[in-house]
Scaffold this motif. Structure first.
Motif, PDB file in Angstrom:
ATOM      1  N   LEU A 107       0.832  -1.204   0.000  1.00 56.62           N
ATOM      2  CA  LEU A 107       0.000   0.000   0.000  1.00 56.62           C
ATOM      3  C   LEU A 107       0.867   1.254   0.000  1.00 56.62           C
ATOM      4  N   ARG A 122       0.994   3.960  -3.033  1.00 57.79           N
ATOM      5  CA  ARG A 122       0.719   5.380  -2.832  1.00 57.79           C
ATOM      6  C   ARG A 122       1.810   6.232  -3.451  1.00 57.79           C
ATOM      7  N   GLY A 155      -4.671   7.649  -7.190  1.00 57.20           N
ATOM      8  CA  GLY A 155      -4.987   7.117  -5.869  1.00 57.20           C
ATOM      9  C   GLY A 155      -6.328   6.444  -5.798  1.00 57.20           C
ATOM     10  N   GLN A 204      -6.541   2.623  -5.997  1.00 56.45           N
ATOM     11  CA  GLN A 204      -5.861   1.807  -5.010  1.00 56.45           C
ATOM     12  C   GLN A 204      -6.835   0.947  -4.220  1.00 56.45           C
ATOM     13  N   LEU A 205      -7.996   1.496  -3.908  1.00 54.91           N
ATOM     14  CA  LEU A 205      -8.965   0.742  -3.124  1.00 54.91           C
ATOM     15  C   LEU A 205      -9.438  -0.486  -3.893  1.00 54.91           C
ATOM     16  N   LEU A 213      -6.778  -3.046  -3.425  1.00 56.90           N
ATOM     17  CA  LEU A 213      -6.832  -3.593  -2.073  1.00 56.90           C
ATOM     18  C   LEU A 213      -7.959  -4.610  -1.946  1.00 56.90           C
ATOM     19  N   TYR A 264      -2.844   8.005   5.277  1.00 58.58           N
ATOM     20  CA  TYR A 264      -3.489   7.706   3.995  1.00 58.58           C
ATOM     21  C   TYR A 264      -3.721   6.206   3.848  1.00 58.58           C
ATOM     22  N   GLN A 268      -7.258   4.032   3.605  1.00 58.08           N
ATOM     23  CA  GLN A 268      -7.620   3.039   2.594  1.00 58.08           C
ATOM     24  C   GLN A 268      -8.163   1.768   3.246  1.00 58.08           C
ATOM     25  N   SER A 320     -11.583   2.511   4.728  1.00 60.30           N
ATOM     26  CA  SER A 320     -12.590   2.651   3.669  1.00 60.30           C
ATOM     27  C   SER A 320     -13.030   1.288   3.163  1.00 60.30           C
ATOM     28  N   TRP A 321     -12.057   0.388   3.004  1.00 57.61           N
ATOM     29  CA  TRP A 321     -12.412  -0.972   2.579  1.00 57.61           C
ATOM     30  C   TRP A 321     -13.278  -1.651   3.630  1.00 57.61           C
TER      31      TRP A 321
END
Length: 370
Positions: free
Chosen positions: A160, A164, A173, A176-177, A180, A234, A238, A241-242
């Motif tokens: 991660l 970034r 960016g 990225q999620l 992940l 950051y 992430q 958020s996941w």
């Protein structure tokens, strides 16, 4: 030139095959041959990109026979990436062929003056495959599982952080999620939950260590620490958020992990405390008092995820990490108790009984610390 046009016309078919189940019959030789064609198409792009008439002719031939205009001349320049991505995401590709593909992509990246895209592509899939291949088996005691979970969490954080750094200059960016999610979905759900929890705790531990050791350093070091902390925030964002982006996923996360660990996470990350309390409230609402047994029991086995004992332990744990979280937990229970009728008698409201248990436990802890 006609021979070149006929060869270019085969590119859509090559990419279509790379996404299909037909690759289950591919071996290392087939992979090498496909990559050679991809590099050949890239060479054509580099050769003809300054010649408008030939570019137009190649673009027309690429679009021939396609229901929609999916490919154009510019795609010739990205053929190795397009082919590599299609094959790496194709679960039908045999393991030996996949290993050969990753090796080839890494070798190409080392020789390429701008290797970033291929290198990230290969490393990204290699990391996800490594996580997926780690043994899972039945749940083990925390002390037994800790080394493996810690290693997986460290690997995830490393990727991660690198993602970034690579995505930031290009403004990528947002993607990225998605990466992940694809990595964590390769893992059995209980292990994915433990890995994410360990990663969040490692981030918090690392940040605290940096802050504790920052005294006496020069301005450059402090700036470096600040940048590192910003980067970790950051990365934590992430992961959160996941975790919070799917209610079923968050519910499973809270069921799989022990209350003490969840309380520690909620104490470190304020984003988790309210959703966790809301989840516990929902589970507690499905308990009813059985006067014959003299205890709270599940009113509906399909909806009541936790027993009274588990719910009690989790609320007590939430009062341990910090004063702020303890006050938030007590305030939530008092609000629920008042909403239920503000009873002071046991057995009438689950929130009255939970609040009494929590306050009694806090009283005992206060007395023992004197």
């Amino acid at each position: 030139m006609e021979a070149v046009l006929e060869q270019v016309e085969q590119l859509p078919a090559l990419l279509a095959v790379s996404r299909s189940s037909l690759v289950r019959d591919w071996n290392s030789v087939t992979v090498d041959r496909a990559l050679e064609w991809a590099r050949y198409f890239q060479h054509l792009h580099d050769r003809f990109r300054t010649r408008p008439r030939l570019r137009e002719a190649l673009g027309r031939r690429l679009r021939r026979g396609q229901a929609r205009t999916l490919l154009g001349f510019s795609h010739l320049g990205r053929c190795p990436q397009l082919l590599g991505l299609a094959l790496l995401e194709n679960r039908s590709l045999p393991p030996a062929a996949c290993r050969r593909l990753i090796d080839s992509l890494l070798q190409s990246a080392e020789a390429d003056p701008e290797p970033r895209s291929l290198l990230l592509l290969a490393r990204r899939k290699a990391a996800s495959r490594l996580l997926a291949l780690l043994p899972c088996g039945p749940p083990r005691a925390p002390k037994e599982a800790e080394p493996q979970v810690q290693a997986e969490a460290q690997l995830l954080l490393s990727r991660l952080r690198e993602e970034r750094q690579e995505a930031e200059p290009a403004g990528e960016g947002a993607g990225q999620l998605c990466w992940l999610s694809s990595v964590l979905e390769h893992l059995p759900q209980p292990r994915a939950c433990r890995v994410v929890a360990a990663a969040l705790l490692l981030l918090r531990l690392g940040r605290g260590t940096e802050q504790a050791g920052s005294g006496g350093r020069d301005g450059d070091s402090l700036d470096g620490n600040q940048q590192s902390a910003t980067g970790d925030e950051y990365v934590a964002g992430q992961l959160l958020s996941w975790l919070l982006g799917n209610p079923e996923r968050f519910s499973a996360f809270c069921l799989f992990l022990p209350g003490s660990l969840l309380a520690s996470l909620a104490g470190h990350y304020s984003q988790l405390s309210r959703p966790y309390l809301d989840l516990l409230t929902g589970w507690g609402s499905h308990l009813q008092y059985d006067p014959l047994q003299g205890q709270w029991v599940k009113s509906c086995l399909e909806k009541a995820e936790l027993s009274w004992e588990d719910l009690r332990e989790r609320f007590i744990s939430l009062c341990q990490p910090s004063v702020l979280l303890r006050e938030q937990t007590q305030a939530a229970l008092k609000h629920l108790k008042a909403r239920d009728g503000d009873f002071e008698v046991c057995g009438l409201s689950v929130w009255t009984d939970l609040l009494m248990e929590v306050e009694e436990n806090l009283r005992k802890e206060s007395e023992s610390s004197r």
